[in-house]
Every structure is written in structure tokens, then in C-alpha cells.
Motif scaffolding. Structure first.
Motif, PDB file in Angstrom:
ATOM      1  N   ALA A  89       7.375  -9.646  -0.316  1.00 20.40           N
ATOM      2  CA  ALA A  89       7.768  -8.296  -0.739  1.00 20.40           C
ATOM      3  C   ALA A  89       8.072  -8.250  -2.224  1.00 20.40           C
ATOM      4  N   ALA A  90       8.758  -9.279  -2.725  1.00 20.70           N
ATOM      5  CA  ALA A  90       9.081  -9.328  -4.151  1.00 20.70           C
ATOM      6  C   ALA A  90       7.808  -9.448  -5.005  1.00 20.70           C
ATOM      7  N   ALA A  91       6.880 -10.267  -4.534  1.00 22.38           N
ATOM      8  CA  ALA A  91       5.633 -10.443  -5.281  1.00 22.38           C
ATOM      9  C   ALA A  91       4.760  -9.187  -5.232  1.00 22.38           C
ATOM     10  N   THR A  92       4.824  -8.471  -4.120  1.00 25.09           N
ATOM     11  CA  THR A  92       3.989  -7.293  -3.936  1.00 25.09           C
ATOM     12  C   THR A  92       4.530  -6.103  -4.725  1.00 25.09           C
ATOM     13  N   ALA A  93       5.858  -5.957  -4.710  1.00 25.13           N
ATOM     14  CA  ALA A  93       6.473  -4.821  -5.395  1.00 25.13           C
ATOM     15  C   ALA A  93       6.474  -5.090  -6.864  1.00 25.13           C
ATOM     16  N   SER A 103       0.800  -1.218   0.000  1.00 27.04           N
ATOM     17  CA  SER A 103       0.000   0.000   0.000  1.00 27.04           C
ATOM     18  C   SER A 103       0.831   1.265   0.000  1.00 27.04           C
ATOM     19  N   LEU A 104       1.866   1.280   0.833  1.00 27.57           N
ATOM     20  CA  LEU A 104       2.597   2.519   1.054  1.00 27.57           C
ATOM     21  C   LEU A 104       3.822   2.661   0.156  1.00 27.57           C
ATOM     22  N   ALA A 105       4.704   1.697   0.200  1.00 23.38           N
ATOM     23  CA  ALA A 105       5.969   1.817  -0.523  1.00 23.38           C
ATOM     24  C   ALA A 105       5.775   1.788  -2.035  1.00 23.38           C
ATOM     25  N   HIS A 119       7.774   3.620  -7.840  1.00 24.57           N
ATOM     26  CA  HIS A 119       7.753   3.952  -9.259  1.00 24.57           C
ATOM     27  C   HIS A 119       8.637   5.163  -9.491  1.00 24.57           C
ATOM     28  N   VAL A 120       9.695   4.968 -10.249  1.00 24.38           N
ATOM     29  CA  VAL A 120      10.632   6.053 -10.515  1.00 24.38           C
ATOM     30  C   VAL A 120      10.093   6.890 -11.655  1.00 24.38           C
ATOM     31  N   VAL A 121       9.796   8.122 -11.339  1.00 26.51           N
ATOM     32  CA  VAL A 121       9.273   9.054 -12.329  1.00 26.51           C
ATOM     33  C   VAL A 121      10.252  10.217 -12.409  1.00 26.51           C
TER      34      VAL A 121
END
Length: 155
Positions: free
Chosen positions: A151-155, A29-31, A36-38
Motif C-alpha cells: 500500500a505504501a509503495a502503491t500510494a 486504481s481506486l484510492a 491527491h489533495v486538490v
């Protein structure tokens, strides 16, 4: 603020297994909003700080699940016997390669003294509670690796 929460989570991830539900909430939710690098020139300093904290949080989760981490490393850190073999002061991703290459190799006498202190600490700990310290360290190592997968699956 988001950056402070992520910095707190990152510090936590360096030393203990982050529960899967916490990873799902913080990374999912937060990270993710900061990961996303913009390339926008309008990024505020707060956004940049939160983005850096989000990346460092993920790095800490992944480092805490390193294949080179052993139950002995976890026991050493948890029982306060000596410096853990896996983590030096200052964390993993931020340390330079030069400091890793110049690290002294532990001598045989030093290893034996360390193993003896660890053995005594484990014996004292196992006498004072049910369930063994080694079993607890194995469960923590498994929890760290499961959290890293989530974490890997979520990110």
C-alpha cells in the motif's frame, strides 16, 4: 460507488489482512485517484466522502501492521477471548489522545486470567484443525505487514 467500496475495504482492513492483490487494485486504481489533495471548491460531497474513505482505508492498513501488534493480539481477537490489546472499539486514528492516556492499566490478576482463557482457546482450536493457531496468527501478522508495504509503495 467508490466511497462505499473504500469504506467496506477500510472496515475489512481493521480486522483481517487485506490480500496484496486487493491492495494493488483498491489503492493502486481506486484510492489513488482520491488521495491527491486538490484545493478545489468544486469538489462534490461524494468526492469528499470518497477521499475521506480512501485516507481512512490507508490508515487502517497501516494500523493493522503496527509494530506493537503481536500474535497474541491477533489470537485474542480471532478466538474471541477478550478485547484485543491492539485495538479498542472505534478504531485507532479516530480515537482521541485523551482516551488513550486515561486507559486503565491491566492488573496482574486480569492478565493471568486473560492468558489462561487464551491458552484454553488456543488448545481447543489446535485440537480441531491442522496447523497451530500461533502459526496462523504469525502468518496473518506477516501478511498484514506485507500488505502495508505494498500500500505504501502503491500510494
Amino acid at each position: 460507488s467508490a466511497s462505499r467500496l473504500l469504506e467496506c475495504c477500510e472496515a475489512w482492513a481493521r480486522y483481517v489482512a487485506v490480500p496484496i492483490y486487493v491492495v494493488e487494485v483498491t489503492v493502486g486504481s481506486l484510492a489513488i485517484e482520491y488521495l491527491h489533495v486538490v484545493r478545489a471548491s468544486s469538489d462534490s460531497p461524494q468526492h469528499q466522502r470518497a477521499q475521506a474513505a480512501a485516507f481512512q482505508y490507508l490508515v487502517s492498513i497501516f494500523e493493522s501492521a503496527s509494530p506493537s501488534l503481536t500474535t497474541g493480539d491477533i489470537l485474542t481477537a480471532a478466538l474471541g477471548v477478550g478485547a484485543g490489546g491492539h485495538r479498542g472499539k472505534g478504531g485507532g486514528a479516530s480515537s482521541s489522545k485523551k482516551s488513550v492516556n486515561t486507559k486503565k492499566k491491566q492488573g496482574n490478576k486480569s492478565k493471568k486470567r486473560h492468558e489462561k482463557r487464551l491458552g484454553r482457546a488456543i488448545a481447543v482450536q489446535d485440537d480441531s484443525e491442522e496447523g497451530g493457531s500461533v502459526d496462523a496468527a504469525e502468518r496473518e501478522l506477516l501478511a498484514r505487514r506485507n500488505s502495508a508495504c505494498v500500500a505504501a509503495a502503491t500510494a
